[in-house]
Design a protein around this motif. Structure first.
Motif, PDB file in Angstrom:
ATOM      1  N   TYR A  25       0.834  -1.205   0.000  1.00 39.35           N
ATOM      2  CA  TYR A  25       0.000   0.000   0.000  1.00 39.35           C
ATOM      3  C   TYR A  25       0.871   1.258   0.000  1.00 39.35           C
ATOM      4  O   TYR A  25       0.618   2.208  -0.745  1.00 39.35           O
ATOM      5  N   PHE A  26       1.889   1.279   0.828  1.00 36.65           N
ATOM      6  CA  PHE A  26       2.756   2.451   0.894  1.00 36.65           C
ATOM      7  C   PHE A  26       3.525   2.645  -0.407  1.00 36.65           C
ATOM      8  O   PHE A  26       3.631   3.764  -0.925  1.00 36.65           O
ATOM      9  N   GLN A  27       4.052   1.557  -0.962  1.00 37.33           N
ATOM     10  CA  GLN A  27       4.782   1.670  -2.225  1.00 37.33           C
ATOM     11  C   GLN A  27       3.858   2.126  -3.347  1.00 37.33           C
ATOM     12  O   GLN A  27       4.234   2.959  -4.179  1.00 37.33           O
ATOM     13  N   ASP A  28       2.647   1.573  -3.391  1.00 33.69           N
ATOM     14  CA  ASP A  28       1.685   1.986  -4.420  1.00 33.69           C
ATOM     15  C   ASP A  28       1.338   3.461  -4.281  1.00 33.69           C
ATOM     16  O   ASP A  28       1.164   4.172  -5.270  1.00 33.69           O
ATOM     17  N   CYS A  29       1.238   3.930  -3.031  1.00 35.77           N
ATOM     18  CA  CYS A  29       0.892   5.330  -2.798  1.00 35.77           C
ATOM     19  C   CYS A  29       1.950   6.258  -3.396  1.00 35.77           C
ATOM     20  O   CYS A  29       1.618   7.254  -4.057  1.00 35.77           O
ATOM     21  N   SER A  30       3.221   5.952  -3.178  1.00 36.64           N
ATOM     22  CA  SER A  30       4.279   6.796  -3.741  1.00 36.64           C
ATOM     23  C   SER A  30       4.279   6.712  -5.263  1.00 36.64           C
ATOM     24  O   SER A  30       4.541   7.701  -5.951  1.00 36.64           O
ATOM     25  N   THR A  31       3.964   5.524  -5.809  1.00 35.75           N
ATOM     26  CA  THR A  31       3.887   5.367  -7.265  1.00 35.75           C
ATOM     27  C   THR A  31       2.742   6.194  -7.838  1.00 35.75           C
ATOM     28  O   THR A  31       2.905   6.904  -8.841  1.00 35.75           O
ATOM     29  N   PHE A  32       1.552   6.103  -7.220  1.00 38.77           N
ATOM     30  CA  PHE A  32       0.409   6.903  -7.672  1.00 38.77           C
ATOM     31  C   PHE A  32       0.747   8.392  -7.637  1.00 38.77           C
ATOM     32  O   PHE A  32       0.425   9.141  -8.571  1.00 38.77           O
ATOM     33  N   HIS A  33       1.372   8.818  -6.548  1.00 39.30           N
ATOM     34  CA  HIS A  33       1.751  10.223  -6.408  1.00 39.30           C
ATOM     35  C   HIS A  33       2.637  10.660  -7.564  1.00 39.30           C
ATOM     36  O   HIS A  33       2.373  11.673  -8.234  1.00 39.30           O
ATOM     37  N   SER A  34       3.707   9.893  -7.813  1.00 43.01           N
ATOM     38  CA  SER A  34       4.649  10.251  -8.865  1.00 43.01           C
ATOM     39  C   SER A  34       3.985  10.250 -10.240  1.00 43.01           C
ATOM     40  O   SER A  34       4.212  11.144 -11.057  1.00 43.01           O
ATOM     41  N   GLU A  35       3.166   9.231 -10.507  1.00 45.04           N
ATOM     42  CA  GLU A  35       2.485   9.154 -11.808  1.00 45.04           C
ATOM     43  C   GLU A  35       1.528  10.330 -12.000  1.00 45.04           C
ATOM     44  O   GLU A  35       1.453  10.919 -13.082  1.00 45.04           O
ATOM     45  N   ASP A  36       0.789  10.676 -10.945  1.00 51.54           N
ATOM     46  CA  ASP A  36      -0.223  11.724 -11.065  1.00 51.54           C
ATOM     47  C   ASP A  36       0.370  13.111 -11.268  1.00 51.54           C
ATOM     48  O   ASP A  36      -0.311  14.003 -11.780  1.00 51.54           O
ATOM     49  N   ILE A  37       1.627  13.305 -10.867  1.00 55.45           N
ATOM     50  CA  ILE A  37       2.258  14.626 -11.080  1.00 55.45           C
ATOM     51  C   ILE A  37       3.259  14.595 -12.235  1.00 55.45           C
ATOM     52  O   ILE A  37       4.040  15.529 -12.415  1.00 55.45           O
ATOM     53  N   GLY A  38       3.215  13.512 -13.031  1.00 55.69           N
ATOM     54  CA  GLY A  38       4.050  13.437 -14.221  1.00 55.69           C
ATOM     55  C   GLY A  38       5.501  13.088 -13.976  1.00 55.69           C
ATOM     56  O   GLY A  38       6.360  13.341 -14.841  1.00 55.69           O
ATOM     57  N   LEU A  39       5.800  12.464 -12.819  1.00 56.81           N
ATOM     58  CA  LEU A  39       7.191  12.123 -12.490  1.00 56.81           C
ATOM     59  C   LEU A  39       7.339  10.622 -12.249  1.00 56.81           C
ATOM     60  O   LEU A  39       8.173  10.187 -11.464  1.00 56.81           O
ATOM     61  N   GLY A  40       6.536   9.841 -12.969  1.00 58.00           N
ATOM     62  CA  GLY A  40       6.496   8.404 -12.757  1.00 58.00           C
ATOM     63  C   GLY A  40       7.511   7.622 -13.573  1.00 58.00           C
ATOM     64  O   GLY A  40       8.568   8.133 -13.966  1.00 58.00           O
ATOM     65  N   ILE A  41       7.175   6.366 -13.845  1.00 57.12           N
ATOM     66  CA  ILE A  41       8.109   5.433 -14.479  1.00 57.12           C
ATOM     67  C   ILE A  41       8.562   5.921 -15.849  1.00 57.12           C
ATOM     68  O   ILE A  41       9.756   5.893 -16.177  1.00 57.12           O
ATOM     69  N   GLU A  42       7.621   6.370 -16.683  1.00 56.36           N
ATOM     70  CA  GLU A  42       7.992   6.830 -18.031  1.00 56.36           C
ATOM     71  C   GLU A  42       8.928   8.027 -17.969  1.00 56.36           C
ATOM     72  O   GLU A  42       9.918   8.100 -18.718  1.00 56.36           O
ATOM     73  N   TYR A  43       8.640   8.974 -17.095  1.00 54.84           N
ATOM     74  CA  TYR A  43       9.505  10.145 -16.907  1.00 54.84           C
ATOM     75  C   TYR A  43      10.920   9.704 -16.557  1.00 54.84           C
ATOM     76  O   TYR A  43      11.903  10.197 -17.126  1.00 54.84           O
ATOM     77  N   LEU A  44      11.038   8.780 -15.609  1.00 53.54           N
ATOM     78  CA  LEU A  44      12.362   8.326 -15.160  1.00 53.54           C
ATOM     79  C   LEU A  44      13.090   7.556 -16.264  1.00 53.54           C
ATOM     80  O   LEU A  44      14.289   7.752 -16.485  1.00 53.54           O
ATOM     81  N   GLN A  45      12.365   6.688 -16.963  1.00 52.50           N
ATOM     82  CA  GLN A  45      12.999   5.898 -18.017  1.00 52.50           C
ATOM     83  C   GLN A  45      13.538   6.775 -19.135  1.00 52.50           C
ATOM     84  O   GLN A  45      14.629   6.523 -19.675  1.00 52.50           O
ATOM     85  N   GLU A  46      12.792   7.806 -19.506  1.00 54.23           N
ATOM     86  CA  GLU A  46      13.242   8.710 -20.569  1.00 54.23           C
ATOM     87  C   GLU A  46      14.524   9.437 -20.185  1.00 54.23           C
ATOM     88  O   GLU A  46      15.319   9.813 -21.052  1.00 54.23           O
ATOM     89  N   ARG A  47      14.733   9.631 -18.892  1.00 46.95           N
ATOM     90  CA  ARG A  47      15.912  10.366 -18.404  1.00 46.95           C
ATOM     91  C   ARG A  47      16.972   9.432 -17.818  1.00 46.95           C
ATOM     92  O   ARG A  47      17.946   9.890 -17.243  1.00 46.95           O
ATOM     93  N   HIS A  48      16.756   8.130 -17.993  1.00 43.39           N
ATOM     94  CA  HIS A  48      17.711   7.118 -17.523  1.00 43.39           C
ATOM     95  C   HIS A  48      17.998   7.291 -16.026  1.00 43.39           C
ATOM     96  O   HIS A  48      19.145   7.306 -15.592  1.00 43.39           O
ATOM     97  N   MET A  49      16.908   7.385 -15.267  1.00 39.92           N
ATOM     98  CA  MET A  49      17.022   7.529 -13.821  1.00 39.92           C
ATOM     99  C   MET A  49      16.112   6.530 -13.130  1.00 39.92           C
ATOM    100  O   MET A  49      15.139   6.038 -13.710  1.00 39.92           O
ATOM    101  N   VAL A  50      16.419   6.240 -11.879  1.00 40.60           N
ATOM    102  CA  VAL A  50      15.569   5.374 -11.074  1.00 40.60           C
ATOM    103  C   VAL A  50      15.754   5.748  -9.604  1.00 40.60           C
ATOM    104  O   VAL A  50      16.850   6.096  -9.174  1.00 40.60           O
ATOM    105  N   TRP A  51      14.635   5.703  -8.867  1.00 41.38           N
ATOM    106  CA  TRP A  51      14.693   5.864  -7.416  1.00 41.38           C
ATOM    107  C   TRP A  51      14.876   4.489  -6.795  1.00 41.38           C
ATOM    108  O   TRP A  51      14.066   3.585  -7.009  1.00 41.38           O
ATOM    109  N   LEU A  52      15.944   4.305  -6.020  1.00 41.54           N
ATOM    110  CA  LEU A  52      16.188   3.053  -5.320  1.00 41.54           C
ATOM    111  C   LEU A  52      15.974   3.253  -3.829  1.00 41.54           C
ATOM    112  O   LEU A  52      16.460   4.215  -3.250  1.00 41.54           O
TER     113      LEU A  52
END
Length: 241
Positions: free
Chosen positions: A27-54
């Protein structure tokens, strides 16, 4: 601050009818994912810039595990950036406002091409609006590796352990560690320190230690080279029968 509403599902509970710790982590991990996706800073944004949050570390405190079909609200808020490090709080509440669980998490932003730390770009810093740090007893990020204990049967990383980054998901480390805690043990705090990535085919050798009072279980998920992928600390008490 970001929140979303949910309801505890049958697939998320244990034999006692309560939400499991691993589902709480999800639930907590999904919440941070939803947050990032909803403000345009999600998986696609990171992949295009060759970045990842670990994930670097978790600290989750549980006041009460919600029951099947209970209505819940899950929230998250970033509260600090320093260099390539980002810090986030999480919480889970009932619809009446009862605080069920809360957490601190520390993340590292990495360049996936160079595999070096990366500073957040300006649009990321602008998108993640910082909040006040959640009032809680903050534990250190690092967890001491257990010096006394017992090695467990070796396991191999399978496809179902992996996430979109191609390594064992943070929550999977917790799931594996929980296999070495007695079923009558009620976990009230979980801490996890992530040291290196585990990928498909890697062999993990769990090493488990317990304190004399049997209130603290420490599980080091080690590699064949002896270095841990992660260390998970589970604090709690035996359930009253």
């Amino acid at each position: 601050m970001y929140t979303y509403k949910s309801r505890v599902r049958y697939s998320e509970i244990g034999v006692n009818g309560n939400l499991t710790l691993e589902s709480l982590v999800d639930y907590f991990q999904d919440c941070s994912t939803f947050h990032s996706e909803d403000i345009g800073l999600g998986i696609e944004y990171l992949q295009e810039r060759h970045m990842v949050w670990l994930m670097s570390s978790w600290q989750i405190v549980i006041e009460r595990y919600p029951r099947l079909c209970e209505n819940i609200i899950i929230g998250t808020a970033p509260y600090e950036f320093r260099g390539f490090i980002g810090c986030r709080n999480f919480w889970m509440e009932t619809s009446e406002g009862e605080r069920l669980a809360y957490a601190n998490s520390i993340w590292s932003l990495m360049d996936t091409e160079k595999m070096t730390p990366a500073k957040p770009p300006a649009d990321m810093l602008e998108g993640y609006v910082l909040s006040e740090r959640l009032p809680m007893d903050y534990a250190p990020r690092k967890i001491a590796a257990p010096s006394a204990g017992h090695s467990q049967e070796e396991m191999q990383v399978k496809m179902h352990h992996l996430d979109t980054n191609g390594h064992v998901n943070n929550g999977q480390h917790v799931r594996i560690a929980m296999d070495y805690v007695p079923k009558d043990f009620s976990i009230r705090q979980m801490r996890a320190e992530y040291k290196k990535q585990a990928v498909l085919g890697d062999r993990i050798i769990p090493f488990v230690a317990v304190n004399d009072e049997e209130t603290l279980y420490t599980v080091a998920l080690g590699g064949e080279d002896g270095r841990p992928y992660s260390i998970v600390e589970l604090t709690g008490e035996k359930k009253i029968q």
